[in-house]
Design an enzyme around this catalytic site. Structure first.
Site, PDB file in Angstrom:
ATOM      1  N   GLU A 176      26.941  20.426  11.964  1.00  0.00           N
ATOM      2  CA  GLU A 176      25.892  19.506  11.507  1.00  0.00           C
ATOM      3  C   GLU A 176      25.504  18.485  12.569  1.00  0.00           C
ATOM      4  O   GLU A 176      24.328  18.187  12.745  1.00  0.00           O
ATOM      5  CB  GLU A 176      26.362  18.769  10.249  1.00  0.00           C
ATOM      6  CG  GLU A 176      25.307  17.827   9.681  1.00  0.00           C
ATOM      7  CD  GLU A 176      25.791  17.122   8.426  1.00  0.00           C
ATOM      8  OE1 GLU A 176      24.978  16.440   7.798  1.00  0.00           O
ATOM      9  OE2 GLU A 176      26.974  17.259   8.084  1.00  0.00           O
ATOM     10  N   ASP A 177      26.491  17.942  13.295  1.00  0.00           N
ATOM     11  CA  ASP A 177      26.226  16.781  14.156  1.00  0.00           C
ATOM     12  C   ASP A 177      26.261  17.069  15.641  1.00  0.00           C
ATOM     13  O   ASP A 177      26.010  16.162  16.449  1.00  0.00           O
ATOM     14  CB  ASP A 177      27.261  15.676  13.856  1.00  0.00           C
ATOM     15  CG  ASP A 177      27.100  15.112  12.453  1.00  0.00           C
ATOM     16  OD1 ASP A 177      25.986  15.203  11.907  1.00  0.00           O
ATOM     17  OD2 ASP A 177      28.092  14.592  11.905  1.00  0.00           O
TER      18      ASP A 177
END
Length: 731
Positions: free
Chosen positions: A83-84
């Site tokens: 996600e990051d």
């Protein structure tokens, strides 16, 4: 200490916890996952100014504490990478295997779930969580660990964000932790959340507890010593500890029951942990001998475990000081389960890591998903809260099997829990050998026997008002969806028109040829009857439908009023043919008109005419079985079937026939007549006959002014106690 030294120290702490819980873990693989995450998050920082990697480390430590496996530990360290960071599913799959990659991917999808006050969106968020849980329970366990650490460090974000995350945690994560048996984490999530949701109330409680700390500690030491010495003197090895009930539990007592702290009597809880089940019951005897038990406050969750696997003996007693307290008695294995729930029983099939061997431990997830496939948001959220929050009762089948149901459940809930057909064929119930009404509230320990009959007419709509379990509610709705379409249409139309009136919309505004197709498309139905049926069996709410179509209908009405011409040239031609009995016959004027007895159409029904020999035009409902089965393809038949339409029917009454099936009882005929008289509907004739199954068939001929009046009358008749079925003449 530098930031890197701090990170190294936190990793050493993680290793210590892992080796204590999983000494056989591949520490080189876990170290590789840590270093991968460290590099991927290299430039990222948290709100508190620390390196971002401290968060995955903290989440992994929580995962290690609850005893999850090596793949889970790797996934916890990597859970924010997809996600990051620039890391991909394929990167993780290549380095750490498919199971780890899929867990990380599952957690990533849940991370995109955001809290919203809109029930429809919140429902979808919850569905995503439950689907992820059903596929691999480790996904939600890691997400709970992720949320727990975030709540522990929530002081560094804005107040709005604090309240948003706290509310989301209280409504979604704490209930799931509870349902998975993870009481320790559930309590911490609740305590952390309530501090942000009501900081003033929590401050009052914590300050109040500080003032009485010395007194409380003295009481704990006294009771702990008494219990320990008594049990040791009788040869029972045990560990005894006491605690103040957790913050949110006290908060609910105070603000839910409008009490001050001094009025909360059951603040204290003691836990006695022993080596075996026999000692649990021996300890209970000694506790009741030492202290006075409070009536009705004993619960045996060892003999009848909770659905989340929790087992203990609970008893409330009063000490010699006059202070009440709770004692929980359990084995060490039960204690591990009580603390960590399903994680304490983590067992994998050989060679198939990722699937829990005892899948029945969370089969409730699949049942909840399956039972709510057609439900709307409000029903889904209600079902979730019942399934996760509700207290339970434990009742027995005649064969001794234990059935757990939501508190307040009835024999109907019990029947549908056994099987759909048992509920559908139910005619009565015996509880502890005595006949009880359908609305009887079951209590733990009851023995329930359901009486069934193959000639039963199926469930009653009244049952929906008294049942408690989402499973029973859904099964009853499915039965009505399948078996009672006409009845559903009647009920659905009434409810829909009522909601339209509430929104200042006329049904005529919707049924126009230029509006209806758009409305049906917007609501995702093919016809009005299909829409009515869905409302009638509970598949969708009227409010949801009207909200979808309101703006389109109002815009259409506004446009029509602007563009509508006062008259149309064609009207002159039409006035040459005079209506007879309120009916216009295409191409014929002043002809004899009669209404077919086989279907008894009334104004508002779609109709068709048939030219009879010597008796004029017979008007039929378009759904009439005689019209549907008629040969309309031959040239002769085509000439005899003609278009007819309702004209001015104001002031006229039209006779039609209603057929009813009722359960025989004193006064039911009077009740039926009263309903019709209240609606100012004239009864032309009323006939009844007894059936072979003990019910009564009733034929009522009435005079009504329109289809709407007839539909209203039929719906009112269905609400009369004892009425099983109401239908009109026709197809």
């Amino acid at each position: 200490m530098t930031k890197m030294d701090d990170i190294a120290e936190k990793y050493r702490q993680l290793e210590t916890v892992i080796l204590n819980n999983h000494p056989d873990s591949d520490m080189d693989r876990i170290r590789a996952a840590f270093e991968f995450a460290l590099e991927a998050h290299d430039t990222q920082m948290r709100k508190d100014g620390t390196k971002f990697i401290t968060h995955p480390l903290a989440a992994a430590t929580i995962v290690a504490e609850i005893g999850l496996d090596e793949d889970s530990l790797c996934a916890a360290l990597l859970h924010d990478c997809i996600e990051d960071t620039s890391a991909t599913f394929d990167d993780i799959n290549k380095l750490f295997g498919k199971d780890v990659a899929e867990i990380v991917d599952g957690v990533t999808k849940l991370s995109r779930v955001t809290y919203t006050s809109k029930e429809e969106e919140q429902m979808e968020n919850l569905r995503k969580m439950l689907i992820a849980m059903a596929q691999d329970i480790r996904v939600i366990l890691i997400k709970i660990a992720d949320r727990l650490h975030n709540m522990r460090t929530m002081e560094y974000v804005s107040e709005d964000k604090q309240r948003e995350k706290a509310l989301e945690t209280m409504e979604m994560y704490a209930p799931i932790a509870h349902r998975l048996g993870m009481q320790k984490i559930k309590w911490e999530l609740e305590d952390l959340s309530i501090q942000y949701l009501d900081p003033v109330g929590c401050y009052e409680i914590t300050e109040g507890l500080k003032l009485r700390r010395v007194e409380d500690e003295s009481f704990f030491r006294l009771i702990q010593t008494k219990i320990t010495e008594r049990l040791a003197g009788n040869g029972i090895q045990c560990e005894v500890n006491g605690r103040i009930k957790h913050l949110y539990s006290i908060y609910r007592k105070m603000y839910g029951e409008n009490k001050v702290l001094s009025e909360v009597l059951d603040l204290y809880a003691f836990r006695v942990i022993v080596n075996n089940i026999a000692d649990c019951y021996n300890v209970l005897g000694y506790i009741h001998d030492m202290f006075k038990p409070m009536p009705g406050c004993f619960k045996d969750y060892i003999g009848t475990p909770k659905p989340n696997m929790y087992q203990s003996l609970h008893t409330n007693v009063i000490g010699s000081e006059g202070i009440p307290f709770e004692v929980q008695i359990r084995t060490w294995e039960m204690h591990q389960t009580a603390e960590y729930g399903i994680a304490a029983h983590w067992k994998y099939k050989e060679g198939k890591g990722g699937k829990v061997a005892d899948e029945e431990k969370f089969a409730w997830i699949r049942r909840l998903l399956e039972s709510q496939q057609d439900g709307d948001a409000q029903d889904f959220l209600h079902a979730l809260k019942v399934d996760m929050f509700a207290d339970e009762v434990f009742v027995f089948t005649p064969g001794g099997d234990v059935i757990n149901l939501p508190a307040g459940s009835t024999p109907i809930d019990f029947a549908y829990n056994i099987h759909s057909e048992v509920g559908n064929r139910m005619t009565g119930a015996l509880v502890n050998g005595r006949i009880v009404p359908y609305a009887h509230t079951l209590r733990s320990g009851d023995i329930v026997k359901i009486l069934t009959s193959n000639s039963a007419k199926g469930p009653s709509r009244d049952w929906l008002e008294i049942i408690k379990s989402p499973e029973a509610r859904n099964k009853i709705r499915q039965w009505f969806k399948k078996e009672r379409r006409e009845e559903n249409i009647i009920h659905g139309k009434m409810a829909f028109e009522s909601e339209l009136r509430h929104s200042n919309i006329q049904l005529a505004d919707i049924t126009r040829d230029d509006v209806l197709p758009k409305v049906l498309a917007r609501a995702s139905f093919r016809s009005l009857d299909e829409l009515y049926a869905a409302i009638g069996y509970g598949g969708i709410t009227t409010q949801k439908i009207v909200n979808k179509i309101r703006d389109d209908v109002r815009a259409s009405v506004k446009t029509r009023k602007k563009e509508e011409l006062p008259t149309k040239p064609e009207k002159k031609e039409e006035t040459r043919i005079k209506p007879v009995k309120g009916v216009m016959v295409e191409g014929l004027g002043n002809c004899l008109v009669k209404f077919a007895r086989c279907c008894s159409p009334v104004p508002g029904d779609p109709v068709v005419g048939f030219i009879t020999k010597g008796y004029g035009v017979s008007v039929h409902h378009q759904d009439c079985i005689n019209y549907i089965k008629a040969d309309k393809d031959s040239e002769a038949a085509e000439r005899r079937w003609v278009h007819v339409a309702w004209a001015n029917t104001e002031g006229r009454d039209y006779s039609t026939t209603i057929y009813m099936t009722i359960r025989e009882r004193i006064g039911i005929v009077v009740d039926v007549a009263t309903v019709l008289n209240t609606l100012n509907i004239r009864i032309v004739s009323f006939n009844s006959k007894n059936n072979w199954d003990g019910n009564v068939s009733v034929t009522v001929v009435v005079d009504v002014k329109s289809r709407d009046e007839l539909v209203t009358a039929m719906a009112k008749l269905m609400s009369v106690p004892g009425v099983i079925d109401v239908r009109r003449a026709g197809g």
